[in-house]
Design an enzyme around this catalytic site. Structure first.
Site, PDB file in Angstrom:
ATOM      1  N   ASP A 122      29.713  31.384  54.850  1.00  0.00           N
ATOM      2  CA  ASP A 122      30.703  31.142  53.791  1.00  0.00           C
ATOM      3  C   ASP A 122      31.044  32.422  53.033  1.00  0.00           C
ATOM      4  OD1 ASP A 122      30.099  28.489  54.545  1.00  0.00           O
ATOM      5  OD2 ASP A 122      28.572  28.334  52.978  1.00  0.00           O
ATOM      6  N   ASN A 139      34.180  13.341  55.191  1.00  0.00           N
ATOM      7  CA  ASN A 139      33.362  14.019  54.192  1.00  0.00           C
ATOM      8  C   ASN A 139      34.187  14.597  53.049  1.00  0.00           C
ATOM      9  OD1 ASN A 139      31.509  13.549  56.242  1.00  0.00           O
ATOM     10  ND2 ASN A 139      30.399  15.445  55.865  1.00  0.00           N
ATOM     11  N   GLU A 154      37.541  21.612  54.569  1.00  0.00           N
ATOM     12  CA  GLU A 154      36.752  22.289  53.540  1.00  0.00           C
ATOM     13  C   GLU A 154      37.057  23.779  53.565  1.00  0.00           C
ATOM     14  OE1 GLU A 154      32.685  21.460  54.641  1.00  0.00           O
ATOM     15  OE2 GLU A 154      32.641  23.024  56.166  1.00  0.00           O
ATOM     16  N   HIS A 196      35.212  29.059  57.424  1.00  0.00           N
ATOM     17  CA  HIS A 196      34.933  29.288  56.007  1.00  0.00           C
ATOM     18  C   HIS A 196      35.230  30.746  55.635  1.00  0.00           C
ATOM     19  CE1 HIS A 196      33.049  27.417  52.354  1.00  0.00           C
ATOM     20  NE2 HIS A 196      33.428  28.621  51.972  1.00  0.00           N
ATOM     21  N   ARG A 212      24.681  32.035  61.059  1.00  0.00           N
ATOM     22  CA  ARG A 212      26.112  32.197  60.878  1.00  0.00           C
ATOM     23  C   ARG A 212      26.286  33.550  60.177  1.00  0.00           C
ATOM     24  NH1 ARG A 212      28.019  26.783  57.996  1.00  0.00           N
ATOM     25  NH2 ARG A 212      26.007  27.058  56.988  1.00  0.00           N
TER      26      ARG A 212
END
Length: 328
Positions: A17, A160, A197, A261, A295
């Site tokens: 992120d 979600n 998201e 992200h 990640r």
């Protein structure tokens, strides 16, 4: 800068992120989720490549109990009206509640010209129109108005989270209404989980773009795109058009899986636009992908299409292929 790729990826290992902001002091400021999900840290570098070697300064740690005691996710560092703000999401438990995690969105403020110094003051939760799983907030100014864009669950919509926008009264308070801009509905938005998201804002060529991330956080994770004319009413869902296909997705031929992200910045000389994102370099994830620490943060130059839309291309290969490693 040169042709295809200027940066050697990954820029920062085990940082998901990622958010990179180039300030007026010509420093790049970096924040991201840490694998332990227990703190907020800031790095600073004069170059994008140098972020990985910059010292990570911890500016806040999770509380022992309460709404900010677990799963500290997806921070962003913003400079608004002369002050620094960190937006982040936190939960009171690391267990799902009603089918999703229990995150809410919070804000810290720092009046110091240097965000690595001074005191971070807690400004509280960013309250939305209803209480539910909410996260991944970003803020941007457009034509003198401060906007807040985030992901939140609506219990009446399968999935979600959806993408919402609202005008802000100040950097920690929205003033309604909150408007849904996108929900997970296309096949590539609903693999594993129905998810929209991680919104990120990009303004160029008379348009406002919002990238967002979709599906489960494994190799199916990918990026979508919303587009509005810069003079349109950004609070009107009809102003926004969703691209029918992903704009950035896994590239097995380059060993890149689940890119998303993202955030945006510019090159050191200001001549190139840079996509900052996370991805893995393997698909064999043991257990929940959420707790796989690998990640890594990556940077990539991107171009523009003739119609004024961004062309992110595909994730390029890592400079050095490394094997899996456990959380540090």
């Amino acid at each position: 800068m040169n042709t295809m790729q200027t940066y050697k990826n990954p820029i920062v290992e085990q940082r998901a992120d990622p958010w990179v902001y180039k300030h007026s002091d010509n420093y790049y400021y970096f924040v991201a989720s840490v694998p332990e999900y227990d703190r907020l840290e800031i790095r600073r570098s004069k170059t994008i490549q140098g972020i990985g070697k910059a010292e990570a300064i911890t500016v806040w740690r999770k509380n022992e109990t309460g709404p900010q005691s677990s799963l500290i996710w997806a921070p962003e560092l913003h400079f608004i009206k002369g002050k620094w703000y960190i937006y982040f999401a936190a939960a009171r438990t690391d267990q799902p509640v009603n089918g999703t995690f229990d995150h809410r969105m919070f804000v810290l403020e720092n009046e110091s010209p240097d965000p690595l110094k001074g005191e971070w003051i807690h400004k509280g939760q960013v309250k939305t129109e209803w209480e539910s799983f909410s996260l991944d907030a970003t803020a941007f100014e457009h034509k003198g108005i401060l906007y807040y864009v985030w992901a939140q669950r609506d219990f009446n919509i399968k999935g979600n989270s959806n993408i919402y926008i609202a005008e802000m009264e100040n950097p920690w308070t929205i003033k309604g209404p909150q408007v849904m801009l996108s929900r997970p509905e296309l096949p590539w938005e609903t693999i594993g989980f129905h998810v929209n998201e991680g919104p990120a804002i990009l303004k160029r060529n008379g348009k406002v773009f919002i990238t967002y991330s979709c599906s489960a956080t494994d190799h199916n994770y990918c990026m979508g795109l919303l587009t509005a004319e810069e003079d349109s009413n950004l609070l009107n869902p009809a102003s926004w058009t969703k691209s029918p296909n992903p704009v950035f997705q896994s590239a097995p031929e380059n060993g890149q899986y689940g890119p998303g992200h993202n955030s945006f910045t510019v090159s050191e000389d200001g001549s190139e636009d840079i996509l900052i994102y996370h991805a893995r370099n393997y698909t064999e994830i043991e257990g929940d992908p959420l707790y796989d620490p690998n990640r890594h943060t990556r940077a990539q130059v991107f171009k523009w299409n003739q119609d004024g839309s961004p062309n992110f291309g595909i994730p390029l290969p890592d400079a050095v292929k490394k094997s899996k490693s456990k959380s540090k």
